[in-house]
Design an enzyme around this catalytic site. Structure first.
Site, PDB file in Angstrom:
ATOM      1  N   GLY A 199       0.624  -1.278   0.123  1.00 54.94           N
ATOM      2  CA  GLY A 199       0.108   0.029   0.029  1.00 54.94           C
ATOM      3  C   GLY A 199       0.632   1.209   0.067  1.00 54.94           C
ATOM      4  O   GLY A 199       2.085   1.218  -0.663  1.00 54.94           O
ATOM      5  N   ASP A 234      -5.485  -7.994  -6.741  1.00 53.34           N
ATOM      6  CA  ASP A 234      -5.116  -8.084  -5.422  1.00 53.34           C
ATOM      7  C   ASP A 234      -3.848  -6.962  -5.197  1.00 53.34           C
ATOM      8  O   ASP A 234      -2.784  -7.305  -5.696  1.00 53.34           O
ATOM      9  CB  ASP A 234      -4.764  -9.300  -4.982  1.00 53.34           C
ATOM     10  N   LEU A 235      -4.010  -5.902  -4.679  1.00 61.21           N
ATOM     11  CA  LEU A 235      -3.218  -4.961  -4.917  1.00 61.21           C
ATOM     12  C   LEU A 235      -1.761  -5.328  -4.006  1.00 61.21           C
ATOM     13  O   LEU A 235      -1.830  -5.896  -2.956  1.00 61.21           O
ATOM     14  CB  LEU A 235      -3.813  -3.450  -3.966  1.00 61.21           C
ATOM     15  N   ASP A 236      -0.561  -5.048  -4.809  1.00 62.15           N
ATOM     16  CA  ASP A 236       0.664  -5.665  -4.446  1.00 62.15           C
ATOM     17  C   ASP A 236       0.701  -7.092  -3.878  1.00 62.15           C
ATOM     18  O   ASP A 236       1.745  -7.499  -3.381  1.00 62.15           O
ATOM     19  CB  ASP A 236       1.039  -4.748  -3.061  1.00 62.15           C
ATOM     20  N   GLU A 237      -0.171  -7.895  -4.496  1.00 63.65           N
ATOM     21  CA  GLU A 237      -0.033  -9.320  -4.363  1.00 63.65           C
ATOM     22  C   GLU A 237       0.364 -10.288  -5.629  1.00 63.65           C
ATOM     23  O   GLU A 237       0.184 -11.690  -5.292  1.00 63.65           O
ATOM     24  CB  GLU A 237      -1.411  -9.547  -3.592  1.00 63.65           C
TER      25      GLU A 237
END
Lengths: 284, 284, 284, 284
Positions: free
Chosen positions: C200, C225-228
């Site tokens: 994030g 999926d943010l940053d995943e």
């Protein structure tokens, strides 16, 4: 009066009381120490110190008051207001990765300096895709015949522009003995090997032939001993049997950029002190 | 019959079809390739390959069937069942950090090998706090006078114990020219510098005097050229002007341990192939 | 006919004979394998392979002949002539260090690709000192209100320009869920932390507050999926208690540049294969 | 009287004059500063300092005379003669690589400390190949039922032996909330991940599942927040898709050893100062 930021660097024969004298002087001038580093060289019995501080007193007054301490401890010292930027001359050749990198870091404020000029043995067109802003560009072509004249012109520029430090940003020419001596302590080079291995020409090819597992780059002061001046910064990266000399050149570019810009950054913040054949580097 | 695990290593003049021939042979023997690495040396025009595979056929049969391919491609090759462990002789001196490290890694299964013996120029009492399990210990004191005899005894042990590889785990004696030649390709040394810098004696003191910013260690094959044999593994760690030669020695111990154990591990998994003055290392 | 260079990548359920089939096919087509890497994932029981080879047969014929093998081993595969460069779209924001770095590496030939366009939420003037050569520049300002339209325009460009890969070169906007899904497997981001730590916003500030001793950067595929998304490359650099968040930002710039350019380089050489939540990276 | 070596550490609200006061005090006591480091935390507005010096005055007298300065600057401070070694208790479990490493470094003088005892939940026989010299060994088996009693016994040992620091050398048990609080600031753990990633159990398996490209280890103070205490030291090593969880465990052992021994070494030289959720580490 508002506060000014200063760097004070000094070296002297080691004896007790130096830190107390220096810190008391700064305190009594109303200063506040932001960062202080020291080094007590047991071998040479010399003491080295760097103090970064803010103070409401102006530089001239600070210097005048410091003379007595400097005398008492036999100091070689320098006091500089952080805002009085160093004046740097960059010398480059066809390989422009270090040049481009230094210009970029300077543009975004990472390297606080005044670039007095860019010198190359190639004409301006070679760098057509690079924005030099309003930095003067000097085309000084060099041949075995005109080398003395070319170097004389260079020394003229250095004198006229009050250059503090010459940066050889992969400038592929070897300086004459005369020029090297003239610039001792005032010229930083980046060599594309982990010195003292692979001095001289074509270090990546030498490294490849030797089957080395890590290649390196070295930023050092230029002296009249080729690739033997005091080292400021070094770094390495892993290579394998599968890397060709061209791969080493490619991987080495990243090293050269990093090592040269770090060395220059240390210099610009007065973090590099000469200690004979070596450098004291008060890194952050 | 259950499957056996094998390492096949080979080198030959490069020509098309080798990978196809080798992989087809393994497939037809009912084998399954677990890992394969290859290297095509453009300079020497030689090809190098390592294949790790499982196969229900026994080693003798596999070897017999492979002779035709070996002949066709002019292979220098080796096929080994993984369970047939290499036989290693460790030589140490007073500084026991590499010895202790190798024994530890061996005890917990990190280094699959048979340690045929530990040789030292110091008596067993010097290692009183180290558990040698049932590994034979040989005290072979060495003096300028008895060196030929001492080395003869060593060669006897190597022959009698069918030693595959001699490990100089900071064995501080220089091998004679005769012994070095005798052991060419069968002896790994760890040198406490980033070779080719600082060959010979007291490399940490040399590095300190030169003001180096990273120190290193190098594992290499012993040849009759002191510290010039093919490099297997190297690593470095950062040092500063504040590090004394003693600090370099301390930081270097960690490097020496790591570099020697990695090199040995590569060797024990048949990952190291000779390529003239250099090594091909198929690392994992 | 002269030889062409190819990259062949494939993945399939693991069973014996794949390497033999592939290498025999290449050999019979008159090809010569330059580099081959494989990975046998014990967990997913899938096999991954990358072969770089030269061959006198054209791509269409090679592909046609390979269909039978592909069917037999249930391959997901790709064959590409090295000269058919990937088409890349770079997205940037105000922080231009990654953009400048990618352009430089592309200019000197380090990153073989066609840059189809540069997209920014800022106007061209923001990049006044950067030479874009003849790369089209798209100013696509984004606000919470116009985001769907802005992203629609972006998708238009991607379609029109036949973009293979979108590179978020410190593009500070979070893509919508819709766009992320649309671009799954076709978009690489560089995140300025060592993921999965500090996902994030403001990762350097998070890292500083946590008193971390190394900061990192991560290049990964974008998913919804943010940053995943699957990680391609990561690196770290040492920091101390003395480094302010601003120092971390400065040190991080070098990491971000390096990590993103390495990830892109791997991609451009077909070295990155998808393996569910992770990436197989056949690095050189 | 001969000189004694001392470490002085202190922290206080930042205001000008501290360095001057401290260095003047040492100078007037006839002392000679060997090394001095300071940190001015802009966020918390606190100042941190460590001075290593030699001085002919004894510790009690030095402490008495320093009380006035301590009061004036609201110091939290500690003065220790270097010869007064720290008392350390090591706790281990079946995985003994950190235990063996610490014992080795202690034996050769790399870690100057008194080891008051070795505590394990396994009996002495488990460590049959390790020489404990005359260090007391305590077998404190732990079950969910007897945990309170076991921890009470542990606290008894800590009190009786005047333990300064408890080292969890891969002690695989989670301390109770009560014990964690009791030992706050007096217990260092090594966690086998690059915290804050992969807290809790099986971090190497978590890292493998996430497809991470570097694994790490972290030495930190234990608090009642599991794996959230102030970090002292961290390091990482590169891994690839080809590394299984077992490979990560193997590579991690080297990291854990290195990181824990470095953190302990910093502690033993009074280089670690608490700063809320983080540590100031005046590394050498």
């Amino acid at each position: 009066m508002t506060s000014e930021n200063y760097y004070l660097t000094l070296t002297c024969p080691n004896k007790p009381g130096i830190v107390a004298a220096v810190s008391t002087y700064i305190f009594q001038a109303g200063g506040d120490i932001e960062e202080a580093q020291q080094f007590d060289d047991k071998a040479s019995k010399r003491f080295f110190m760097r103090v970064s501080f803010s103070c409401p007193v102006d530089a001239a007054t600070l210097r005048a008051g410091f003379v007595e301490i400097a005398k008492r401890f036999e100091l070689i010292w320098n006091l500089r207001a952080v805002k009085d930027l160093k004046r740097v001359l960059i010398m480059a050749s066809k390989l422009d990765h270090c040049l481009v990198d230094l210009l970029y870091r300077w543009r975004i404020g990472e390297l606080p300096m005044i670039i007095c000029g860019i010198v190359s043995n190639h004409p301006r067109e070679v760098y057509s895709s690079i924005d030099f802003f309003d930095i003067p560009f000097y085309h000084l072509p060099v041949t075995p015949e005109n080398k003395p004249e070319q170097e004389a012109k260079l020394l003229d520029i250095i004198a006229k522009e009050k250059v503090d430090m010459v940066i050889l940003a992969r400038y592929m020419q070897i300086l004459s003995d005369h020029l090297s001596k003239e610039l001792t302590g005032r010229c930083i080079n980046v060599h594309h090997s982990f010195l003292p291995s692979f001095k001289g020409a074509k270090p990546y090819h030498q490294a490849h032939a030797r089957g080395i597992k890590l290649i390196g780059a070295t930023a050092h002061f230029v002296t009249s001993d080729l690739d033997e001046g005091p080292i400021i910064e070094q770094d390495v990266t892993r290579v394998t049997h599968g890397d060709t000399p061209d791969d080493l050149v490619r991987k080495g570019r990243d090293l050269e950029r990093t090592v040269l810009s770090r060395a220059l950054r240390y210099y610009l913040h007065d973090r590099v002190l000469n200690n004979g054949a070596t450098s004291v580097v008060f890194s952050d």
